[in-house]
Motif scaffolding. Structure first.
Motif, PDB file in Angstrom:
ATOM      1  N   HIS A   1      48.650 -67.895 -71.643  1.00 29.71           N
ATOM      2  CA  HIS A   1      48.795 -67.092 -70.513  1.00 29.71           C
ATOM      3  C   HIS A   1      47.742 -65.834 -70.304  1.00 29.71           C
ATOM      4  O   HIS A   1      47.523 -65.488 -69.299  1.00 29.71           O
ATOM      5  N   THR A   2      47.043 -65.624 -71.399  1.00 38.11           N
ATOM      6  CA  THR A   2      46.121 -64.401 -71.416  1.00 38.11           C
ATOM      7  C   THR A   2      44.963 -65.075 -70.574  1.00 38.11           C
ATOM      8  O   THR A   2      44.268 -64.332 -69.828  1.00 38.11           O
ATOM      9  N   LEU A   3      44.657 -66.440 -71.044  1.00 44.37           N
ATOM     10  CA  LEU A   3      43.476 -67.114 -70.143  1.00 44.37           C
ATOM     11  C   LEU A   3      43.792 -67.086 -68.446  1.00 44.37           C
ATOM     12  O   LEU A   3      42.927 -67.026 -67.513  1.00 44.37           O
ATOM     13  N   ARG A   4      45.323 -67.323 -68.173  1.00 45.31           N
ATOM     14  CA  ARG A   4      45.471 -67.465 -66.790  1.00 45.31           C
ATOM     15  C   ARG A   4      45.228 -66.139 -66.196  1.00 45.31           C
ATOM     16  O   ARG A   4      44.876 -66.163 -65.199  1.00 45.31           O
ATOM     17  N   HIS A   5      45.838 -64.963 -66.924  1.00 42.81           N
ATOM     18  CA  HIS A   5      45.238 -63.527 -66.416  1.00 42.81           C
ATOM     19  C   HIS A   5      43.659 -63.506 -66.263  1.00 42.81           C
ATOM     20  O   HIS A   5      43.295 -62.617 -65.220  1.00 42.81           O
ATOM     21  N   ALA A   6      43.037 -63.947 -67.145  1.00 37.67           N
ATOM     22  CA  ALA A   6      41.715 -63.638 -67.241  1.00 37.67           C
ATOM     23  C   ALA A   6      41.021 -64.307 -65.709  1.00 37.67           C
ATOM     24  O   ALA A   6      40.373 -63.920 -65.177  1.00 37.67           O
ATOM     25  N   PHE A   7      41.488 -65.515 -65.670  1.00 34.16           N
ATOM     26  CA  PHE A   7      40.938 -66.407 -64.528  1.00 34.16           C
ATOM     27  C   PHE A   7      41.199 -65.154 -63.249  1.00 34.16           C
ATOM     28  O   PHE A   7      40.314 -65.505 -62.549  1.00 34.16           O
ATOM     29  N   ALA A   8      42.645 -64.768 -63.211  1.00 31.79           N
ATOM     30  CA  ALA A   8      42.747 -64.333 -61.935  1.00 31.79           C
ATOM     31  C   ALA A   8      42.062 -62.783 -61.884  1.00 31.79           C
ATOM     32  O   ALA A   8      41.669 -62.402 -60.784  1.00 31.79           O
ATOM     33  N   THR A   9      41.971 -62.066 -62.833  1.00 31.97           N
ATOM     34  CA  THR A   9      41.164 -60.790 -62.966  1.00 31.97           C
ATOM     35  C   THR A   9      39.743 -60.788 -62.729  1.00 31.97           C
ATOM     36  O   THR A   9      39.260 -60.118 -62.015  1.00 31.97           O
ATOM     37  N   HIS A  10      39.195 -61.910 -63.379  1.00 28.53           N
ATOM     38  CA  HIS A  10      37.769 -62.269 -63.074  1.00 28.53           C
ATOM     39  C   HIS A  10      37.330 -62.484 -61.509  1.00 28.53           C
ATOM     40  O   HIS A  10      36.384 -62.245 -60.998  1.00 28.53           O
TER      41      HIS A  10
ATOM     42  N   THR B   1      51.296 -61.544 -57.371  1.00 27.60           N
ATOM     43  CA  THR B   1      49.804 -61.336 -57.280  1.00 27.60           C
ATOM     44  C   THR B   1      48.990 -59.833 -57.381  1.00 27.60           C
ATOM     45  O   THR B   1      48.083 -59.571 -58.065  1.00 27.60           O
ATOM     46  N   GLU B   2      49.680 -59.135 -56.770  1.00 27.47           N
ATOM     47  CA  GLU B   2      49.389 -57.713 -56.450  1.00 27.47           C
ATOM     48  C   GLU B   2      49.106 -57.036 -57.824  1.00 27.47           C
ATOM     49  O   GLU B   2      48.286 -56.140 -57.836  1.00 27.47           O
ATOM     50  N   ILE B   3      49.804 -57.390 -59.009  1.00 26.59           N
ATOM     51  CA  ILE B   3      49.797 -56.564 -60.277  1.00 26.59           C
ATOM     52  C   ILE B   3      48.328 -56.589 -60.571  1.00 26.59           C
ATOM     53  O   ILE B   3      48.029 -55.972 -61.595  1.00 26.59           O
ATOM     54  N   TYR B   4      47.602 -57.687 -60.447  1.00 25.10           N
ATOM     55  CA  TYR B   4      46.063 -57.925 -60.806  1.00 25.10           C
ATOM     56  C   TYR B   4      45.105 -56.890 -60.256  1.00 25.10           C
ATOM     57  O   TYR B   4      44.012 -56.228 -60.852  1.00 25.10           O
ATOM     58  N   THR B   5      45.708 -56.128 -59.255  1.00 28.87           N
ATOM     59  CA  THR B   5      44.803 -55.144 -58.553  1.00 28.87           C
ATOM     60  C   THR B   5      45.017 -53.949 -59.377  1.00 28.87           C
ATOM     61  O   THR B   5      44.006 -53.109 -59.605  1.00 28.87           O
TER      62      THR B   5
END
Length: 313
Positions: free
Chosen positions: A248-257, A280-284
């Motif tokens: 799941h960390t990689l999934r977050h990295a995908f979105a964050t990057h 999705t807005e949490i990534y902002t």
């Protein structure tokens, strides 16, 4: 009806009506079984429990150190069960309808720096004991970082979706919703190499596995649990802290990057398969936190010496 029958009927209903995923159904079953077990020593069951009993369960959960998110999730399961029971006529009231549980705290998702992802991807090419392991691991990690798939979506990918050197693959996600996700050039290369290996070792006359990452287990493909452990091993091999890294960390990295490089939030929502933009807005917030750190660390006026020099001017 017994509590067991209540749960069976409820779980059958959510599977049929909502096309709930297997993991979702299992989560409901665990939470409601825990509540049912709480009632037994009190001489109660699901059919006789009232609002005070549900509130007592939530207090007991807090006393046992359960996180707010866990208690909120379990109350949600209880609410849905009693709403279903009321609509089915099993009860003449809904004892959970007016109970307010703890608000879920939306923690910032853990992510990885781009350099750390590169180290994980490099580790996948060298960690496995055999060439087949290394080719499979490389394909898994490249696709995960290129697409941000959920673990269950990744390990259960059908091999048919990967044929023909696709630029995009069709993914079946939560609730049976389908979406198209693009593949990066490194992911396409890793996929083609892995498919070549699968084709080369196929035995004539024997049925081929329909899964891209086949396994001899009951499900026929690599399990979520096996991939979770694999990512931990790759993190350790890459010299990273395995306790802070998961699929799941990689999934977050995908979105964050993607967001850091200027991608539109709606596009990221579509790629991740989120039903709501609010998820999705949490990534902002992740980007905002990193921008604040950048200003505090890199701005010329952020250091005491620079600030003193500015005052002297």
């Amino acid at each position: 009806m017994s509590d067991t029958r209540w749960l069976e009927r409820f779980l059958e209903a959510i599977q049929a009506e909502r096309d709930a995923a297997r993991n979702t159904t299992l989560s409901y079953a665990r939470d409601l079984t825990d509540f049912s077990a709480f009632l037994v020593p009190r001489g109660l069951d699901l059919s006789t429990a009232g609002r005070p009993d549900i509130e007592a369960y939530l207090v007991d959960q807090a006393d046992r150190g359960m996180a707010d998110a866990t208690r909120a999730r379990r109350l949600s399961a209880i609410r849905q069960l009693y709403r279903f029971a009321f609509l089915e006529g099993w009860r003449t009231d809904d004892p959970a309808a007016l109970i307010r549980g703890p608000r879920r705290r939306r923690a910032l998702p853990a992510s990885l720096a781009e350099a750390e992802v590169d180290r994980l991807l490099d580790a996948a090419t060298a960690f496995g004991r055999t060439e087949a392991d290394r080719l499979r691991d490389t394909c898994l990690m490249q696709i995960l970082y290129a697409t941000g798939l959920r673990v269950s979506e990744l390990v259960s990918l059908p091999v048919a979706a990967a044929r023909g050197d696709p630029r995009m693959i069709l993914v079946r996600g939560k609730g049976g919703r389908e979406r198209m996700v693009p593949l990066s050039p490194p992911a396409r290369e890793a996929l083609a190499t892995w498919l070549g290996h699968l084709d080369a070792r196929a035995e004539p006359g024997r049925p081929r596995s329909p899964h891209l990452f086949p396994s001899r287990g009951r499900r026929g493909h690599m399990t979520r649990e096996r991939f979770f452990l694999l990512v931990k091993d790759l993190a350790r091999f890459a010299g990273l802290d395995p306790t802070s890294i998961s699929p799941h960390t990689l999934r977050h990295a995908f979105a964050t990057h993607l967001l850091a490089h200027g991608a539109d939030l709606r596009v990221i929502q579509t790629l991740l398969g989120h039903a709501s933009i609010a998820t999705t807005e949490i990534y902002t917030h992740v980007i905002e936190a990193r921008l604040r750190e950048l200003v505090l660390e890199k701005h010329p006026l952020a250091t005491p010496a620079a600030a003193l020099e500015a005052d002297e001017r």
